[in-house]
Write an enzyme that holds these catalytic residues in place. Structure first.
Site, PDB file in Angstrom:
ATOM      1  CG  HIS A   1      37.389  33.299  39.578  1.00  0.00           C
ATOM      2  ND1 HIS A   1      37.714  31.972  39.655  1.00  0.00           N
ATOM      3  CD2 HIS A   1      37.228  33.719  40.871  1.00  0.00           C
ATOM      4  CE1 HIS A   1      37.760  31.604  40.922  1.00  0.00           C
ATOM      5  NE2 HIS A   1      37.461  32.639  41.679  1.00  0.00           N
TER       6      HIS A   1
ATOM      7  CG  ASP B   1      36.842  34.862  45.179  1.00  0.00           C
ATOM      8  OD1 ASP B   1      36.877  34.582  43.968  1.00  0.00           O
ATOM      9  OD2 ASP B   1      37.090  34.030  46.080  1.00  0.00           O
TER      10      ASP B   1
ATOM     11  CG  HIS C   1      31.887  33.702  47.034  1.00  0.00           C
ATOM     12  ND1 HIS C   1      32.535  34.565  46.164  1.00  0.00           N
ATOM     13  CD2 HIS C   1      32.531  32.524  46.948  1.00  0.00           C
ATOM     14  CE1 HIS C   1      33.526  33.911  45.568  1.00  0.00           C
ATOM     15  NE2 HIS C   1      33.544  32.675  46.033  1.00  0.00           N
TER      16      HIS C   1
ATOM     17  CG  HIS D   1      41.367  33.420  44.847  1.00  0.00           C
ATOM     18  ND1 HIS D   1      41.404  33.329  43.467  1.00  0.00           N
ATOM     19  CD2 HIS D   1      40.140  32.990  45.207  1.00  0.00           C
ATOM     20  CE1 HIS D   1      40.257  32.850  43.033  1.00  0.00           C
ATOM     21  NE2 HIS D   1      39.465  32.635  44.072  1.00  0.00           N
TER      22      HIS D   1
HETATM   23 ZN   LIG Z   1      37.390  32.605  43.771  1.00  0.00          ZN
END
Ligand SMILES: [Zn+2]
Length: 316
Positions: free
Chosen positions: A85, A246, A269, A242
């Site tokens: 973030h 990311d 991720h 969100h």
């Molecule tokens: Zn995140």
């Protein structure tokens, strides 16, 4: 300097100090963001008080963990978690160079989004450096399939994000967002979207010693049929926003702003990291390019030439 992305590299106009809590450790954390010279990039300085600081570049080569958050490590036991973030805020606002000093192994979670980092960077503003900005230009498409997730970087004249999630949970379901990213769009559309988790997973995470700092102040908690947080959602599709946030943070680990389009389907991720690794494994898929000189500089050069000609004319 709001919304400013020029042809030259930037850094922070002055240092920024922030404190917070690590979402996984639950421990207090202090970070100081320092301005840095051209071509420093984004680097973490891990200080533990009694020993020398360990430096870790925000670069995909140093990714050591992608479960729940992105972790960078130096290979010698030093690591810093939940970098995404903060890196998203720096990249999203066009900060090319900064040193991030941190006294813990985890970046503070703040409110679960990049909002506080964005606010702090906007408060001090950016400073322009002499060196031209360098972009990572995508030359051909690179795609990764990974257990039902799909990620792809392809050529594009700008930075485009196209993110879709599809959760087998009624409270989320299928959501998508596609946008051209610039500092204004990043601030407005992505920076305030918070991290989220399912209530049913929390006890399992706590038993594993994870998410110890998670609370309704920094996580959207999803129950069977409702959002547990009293204030509700910041956007109806906060979850996919969100995921896009990311992706901006994880793709900052390319080491330079990307000229290309990123498509992510059911990603996270791990997928973001795999796509960068696939990109850098193929020398023909990317190159570094420098930003062209800004128009005002060209005009200035022309005026100087014109003045020199006039001056010469008067002299002769
Ligand atoms: Zn995140």
């Amino acid at each position: 300097m709001r919304g400013f992305i020029g042809a030259r590299q930037t850094t922070l106009a002055s240092e920024i100090a922030l404190t917070g809590t690590g979402v996984h450790s639950g421990a207090p954390v202090s970070i100081i963001l320092y301005p840095a010279d051209s071509d420093t990039g984004l680097r973490f300085l891990l200080s533990s008080g009694d020993t020398d600081a360990t430096e870790i570049h925000a670069d995909q080569r140093w990714v050591t963990g992608v479960t729940l958050c992105t972790v960078l490590g130096d290979g010698n036991g030093a690591s810093v978690a939940t970098v995404e973030h903060l890196l998203a805020a720096l990249r999203g606002l066009g900060v090319d160079n900064a040193l991030i000093e941190i006294d813990s192994a985890e970046v503070p979670i703040m409110d679960g989004s990049a909002a506080r980092f964005v606010e702090a960077i906007d408060e001090v503003g950016l400073a322009e450096l002499d060196a031209p900005r360098r972009y990572l230009k995508i030359l051909k498409s690179v795609a990764v399939e990974d257990g039902g997730a799909y990620g792809e970087l392809s050529p594009y004249n700008g930075f485009h994000l196209d993110v879709e999630i599809d959760f087998d949970a009624d409270m989320i379901g299928k959501q998508s967002i596609a946008l051209d990213l610039n500092p204004g769009a990043f601030r407005r559309e992505l920076s305030r979207a918070r991290t989220f988790g399912f209530m049913k997973d929390v006890e399992r995470l706590w038993a594993a010693g994870l998410a110890l700092g998670a609370s309704l102040d920094n996580t959207v908690a999803i129950g069977d049929d409702r959002i547990i947080n009293r204030e509700g959602l910041r956007f109806p599709d906060e979850f996919v926003r969100h995921k896009a946030l990311d992706a901006v943070g994880d793709l900052a680990l390319a080491g330079a702003p990307i000229l290309g389009s990123y498509k992510s389907r059911r990603g996270g991720h791990r997928l973001n990291s795999l796509v960068l690794k696939a990109l850098f494994a193929d020398d023909e898929a990317w190159t570094f390019v420098e930003a062209p000189r800004p128009a005002r500089e060209v005009r200035h050069a022309e005026l100087t030439q014109l003045a020199a000609v006039n001056f010469a004319a008067e002299r002769s």
